[in-house]
Design a protein around this motif. Structure first.
Motif, PDB file in Angstrom:
ATOM      1  N   PRO A   1      24.802  24.425  45.920  1.00  0.00           N
ATOM      2  CA  PRO A   1      24.811  23.453  47.020  1.00  0.00           C
ATOM      3  C   PRO A   1      26.211  23.270  47.588  1.00  0.00           C
ATOM      4  N   GLY A   2      26.273  22.939  48.872  1.00  0.00           N
ATOM      5  CA  GLY A   2      27.573  22.754  49.509  1.00  0.00           C
ATOM      6  C   GLY A   2      28.259  24.088  49.707  1.00  0.00           C
ATOM      7  N   VAL A   3      29.425  24.249  49.125  1.00  0.00           N
ATOM      8  CA  VAL A   3      30.146  25.509  49.191  1.00  0.00           C
ATOM      9  C   VAL A   3      29.518  26.485  48.193  1.00  0.00           C
ATOM     10  N   ASN A   4      28.930  27.578  48.695  1.00  0.00           N
ATOM     11  CA  ASN A   4      28.248  28.508  47.793  1.00  0.00           C
ATOM     12  C   ASN A   4      29.241  29.482  47.163  1.00  0.00           C
ATOM     13  N   GLY A   5      28.710  30.363  46.321  1.00  0.00           N
ATOM     14  CA  GLY A   5      29.581  31.270  45.597  1.00  0.00           C
ATOM     15  C   GLY A   5      30.300  32.265  46.483  1.00  0.00           C
ATOM     16  N   VAL A   6      29.666  32.665  47.575  1.00  0.00           N
ATOM     17  CA  VAL A   6      30.287  33.632  48.476  1.00  0.00           C
ATOM     18  C   VAL A   6      31.492  33.016  49.170  1.00  0.00           C
ATOM     19  N   GLU A   7      31.354  31.782  49.643  1.00  0.00           N
ATOM     20  CA  GLU A   7      32.474  31.107  50.299  1.00  0.00           C
ATOM     21  C   GLU A   7      33.600  30.854  49.306  1.00  0.00           C
ATOM     22  N   ALA A   8      33.244  30.480  48.069  1.00  0.00           N
ATOM     23  CA  ALA A   8      34.269  30.293  47.041  1.00  0.00           C
ATOM     24  C   ALA A   8      35.003  31.605  46.783  1.00  0.00           C
ATOM     25  N   ALA A   9      34.266  32.726  46.774  1.00  0.00           N
ATOM     26  CA  ALA A   9      34.887  34.032  46.570  1.00  0.00           C
ATOM     27  C   ALA A   9      35.868  34.353  47.683  1.00  0.00           C
ATOM     28  N   ARG A  10      35.517  33.987  48.904  1.00  0.00           N
ATOM     29  CA  ARG A  10      36.432  34.194  50.026  1.00  0.00           C
ATOM     30  C   ARG A  10      37.766  33.491  49.782  1.00  0.00           C
ATOM     31  N   GLN A  11      37.687  32.247  49.274  1.00  0.00           N
ATOM     32  CA  GLN A  11      38.898  31.460  49.085  1.00  0.00           C
ATOM     33  C   GLN A  11      39.720  31.935  47.890  1.00  0.00           C
ATOM     34  N   ILE A  12      39.046  32.438  46.870  1.00  0.00           N
ATOM     35  CA  ILE A  12      39.760  32.931  45.686  1.00  0.00           C
ATOM     36  C   ILE A  12      40.328  34.325  45.945  1.00  0.00           C
ATOM     37  N   GLY A  13      39.543  35.155  46.616  1.00  0.00           N
ATOM     38  CA  GLY A  13      40.016  36.470  47.033  1.00  0.00           C
ATOM     39  C   GLY A  13      40.449  37.355  45.887  1.00  0.00           C
ATOM     40  N   ARG A  14      41.589  38.026  46.072  1.00  0.00           N
ATOM     41  CA  ARG A  14      42.068  39.025  45.132  1.00  0.00           C
ATOM     42  C   ARG A  14      42.836  38.443  43.958  1.00  0.00           C
ATOM     43  N   ARG A  15      42.849  37.151  43.829  1.00  0.00           N
ATOM     44  CA  ARG A  15      43.635  36.538  42.754  1.00  0.00           C
ATOM     45  C   ARG A  15      42.921  36.579  41.405  1.00  0.00           C
ATOM     46  N   ALA A  16      41.683  37.039  41.371  1.00  0.00           N
ATOM     47  CA  ALA A  16      40.939  37.129  40.110  1.00  0.00           C
ATOM     48  C   ALA A  16      39.881  38.221  40.217  1.00  0.00           C
TER      49      ALA A  16
ATOM     50  N   PRO B   1      44.692  48.063  42.161  1.00  0.00           N
ATOM     51  CA  PRO B   1      44.605  46.716  42.724  1.00  0.00           C
ATOM     52  C   PRO B   1      43.370  46.000  42.218  1.00  0.00           C
ATOM     53  N   VAL B   2      43.309  44.706  42.446  1.00  0.00           N
ATOM     54  CA  VAL B   2      42.132  43.930  42.072  1.00  0.00           C
ATOM     55  C   VAL B   2      41.009  44.225  43.053  1.00  0.00           C
ATOM     56  N   ALA B   3      39.929  44.798  42.540  1.00  0.00           N
ATOM     57  CA  ALA B   3      38.698  45.002  43.312  1.00  0.00           C
ATOM     58  C   ALA B   3      38.959  45.552  44.704  1.00  0.00           C
TER      59      ALA B   3
ATOM     60  N   GLU C   1      26.863  47.984  44.362  1.00  0.00           N
ATOM     61  CA  GLU C   1      26.813  49.314  43.770  1.00  0.00           C
ATOM     62  C   GLU C   1      28.090  50.110  44.025  1.00  0.00           C
ATOM     63  N   GLN C   2      28.885  49.703  45.024  1.00  0.00           N
ATOM     64  CA  GLN C   2      30.123  50.421  45.291  1.00  0.00           C
ATOM     65  C   GLN C   2      31.216  50.092  44.269  1.00  0.00           C
ATOM     66  N   GLY C   3      30.996  49.070  43.443  1.00  0.00           N
ATOM     67  CA  GLY C   3      31.927  48.809  42.365  1.00  0.00           C
ATOM     68  C   GLY C   3      33.065  47.882  42.695  1.00  0.00           C
ATOM     69  N   ALA C   4      33.136  47.361  43.931  1.00  0.00           N
ATOM     70  CA  ALA C   4      34.216  46.449  44.265  1.00  0.00           C
ATOM     71  C   ALA C   4      34.041  45.116  43.558  1.00  0.00           C
ATOM     72  N   LEU C   5      32.796  44.736  43.366  1.00  0.00           N
ATOM     73  CA  LEU C   5      32.478  43.499  42.665  1.00  0.00           C
ATOM     74  C   LEU C   5      31.457  43.820  41.570  1.00  0.00           C
TER      75      LEU C   5
ATOM     76  N   ILE D   1      32.405  41.158  50.186  1.00  0.00           N
ATOM     77  CA  ILE D   1      32.055  39.738  50.294  1.00  0.00           C
ATOM     78  C   ILE D   1      31.425  39.457  51.651  1.00  0.00           C
ATOM     79  N   GLU D   2      31.977  40.058  52.694  1.00  0.00           N
ATOM     80  CA  GLU D   2      31.427  39.841  54.032  1.00  0.00           C
ATOM     81  C   GLU D   2      30.028  40.432  54.146  1.00  0.00           C
ATOM     82  N   GLN D   3      29.794  41.594  53.546  1.00  0.00           N
ATOM     83  CA  GLN D   3      28.455  42.181  53.565  1.00  0.00           C
ATOM     84  C   GLN D   3      27.446  41.268  52.887  1.00  0.00           C
ATOM     85  N   LEU D   4      27.851  40.701  51.750  1.00  0.00           N
ATOM     86  CA  LEU D   4      26.952  39.807  51.031  1.00  0.00           C
ATOM     87  C   LEU D   4      26.698  38.543  51.831  1.00  0.00           C
ATOM     88  N   ALA D   5      27.741  38.003  52.459  1.00  0.00           N
ATOM     89  CA  ALA D   5      27.585  36.792  53.263  1.00  0.00           C
ATOM     90  C   ALA D   5      26.622  37.034  54.425  1.00  0.00           C
TER      91      ALA D   5
END
Length: 271
Positions: A61-76, A129-131, A93-97, A138-142
């Motif tokens: 609810p509210g901010v979903n996991g995809v939006e949270a991923a956008r904000q966290i980005g490559r830091r984890a 690099p990270v992912a 399946e491409q392995g980025a996530l 992330i944009e494809q999933l969103a």
């Protein structure tokens, strides 16, 4: 093994607990430093703890996991948690996530842990690099979530016996369908959407609310002792009285202590 820290974000408490326990088994060197109920909390807790890995429920609810991923980005290292494997496989399946299907399949989680450990080794050695491709994935999933909206949920069904009471409960664990004999169930604990079914050989999460299950269980064997707990009377070792007309149930084969609320204390007056 490699030591690391993690954050788990899911709006279902049982899912957070289940994933934490499963991670402990597969990755003892991983420390879960925080858990969050939604994407907003996940981002806030990430800024405080800066964990190496973040597990994000796609639908919160509210901010979903995809939006949270956008904000966290490559830091984890990001891992999405989803109940909808049919599009998770295609999205990642491409392995980025990576992704985990809930309820958690131990074998699938083991594969995820191995990939995360390898990525962390490479990252710390400065080899990768990270992912790579993170933002585009992330944009494809969103976009896919926006197009499909809320996906239907299919709850595992409970099977009635000839007597009219349940004989077994069907629970999906990854790609495996488990048939849990009702007489082996020790207790069930529920939150808003999920019910944790604990039996002699293990435990599983199902999407059948506990209020529906209690109506189908033999009252000679199963009783509700709390608004979120149903217990098999044969599994009880002893009862300890608590303050304010409450009590605690101790089980014969498990270490959990189950609460008895004031409304159900009368069931154990003679114990």
């Amino acid at each position: 093994m490699i030591a690391a820290t993690a954050l788990i974000a899911d709006d279902e408490p049982l899912l957070r607990e289940s994933l934490s326990r499963a991670l402990l088994q597969h990755w003892p060197e991983l420390t879960v430093v925080a858990t969050a109920r939604n994407g907003r909390e996940a981002v806030e807790l990430f800024e405080i703890h800066t964990p190496d890995v973040v597990f994000l429920d796609v639908h919160m609810p509210g901010v979903n996991g995809v939006e949270a991923a956008r904000q966290i980005g490559r830091r984890a290292q990001l891992v999405f948690v989803t109940a909808y494997e049919q599009y998770a496989v295609q999205a990642f399946e491409q392995g980025a996530l990576d992704y985990v299907v809930k309820p958690v399949d131990p074998a699938r989680l083991g594969d995820t842990v191995e990939r995360l450990q390898e990525r962390l080794r490479q990252q710390r050695a400065g080899q990768s690099p990270v992912a790579a491709g993170l933002e585009s994935m992330i944009e494809q999933l969103a976009q896919r979530l926006a197009q499909e909206g809320s996906l239907p949920v299919t709850a595992p069904r409970a099977a009635p016996a000839a007597s009219g009471y349940l004989q077994w409960i069907r629970a999906s664990v990854g790609s495996t369908l488990r048939l849990i004999p009702v007489e082996q169930i020790l207790f069930m604990r529920s939150d808003e959407k999920y019910t944790l079914v604990v039996w002699e050989e293990g435990e599983a999460l199902i999407r059948t609310p506990i209020r529906e299950l209690i109506e189908q269980l033999d009252p000679q064997n199963f009783v509700q002792v709390h608004r979120s707990v149903v217990v098999n009377l044969h599994a009880i070792s002893h009862v300890t009285r608590g303050p304010n007309e409450t009590a605690d149930l101790h089980l014969k084969k498990r270490s959990e202590v189950l609460p008895v609320s004031r409304s159900y204390l009368h069931l154990f007056r003679q114990m």
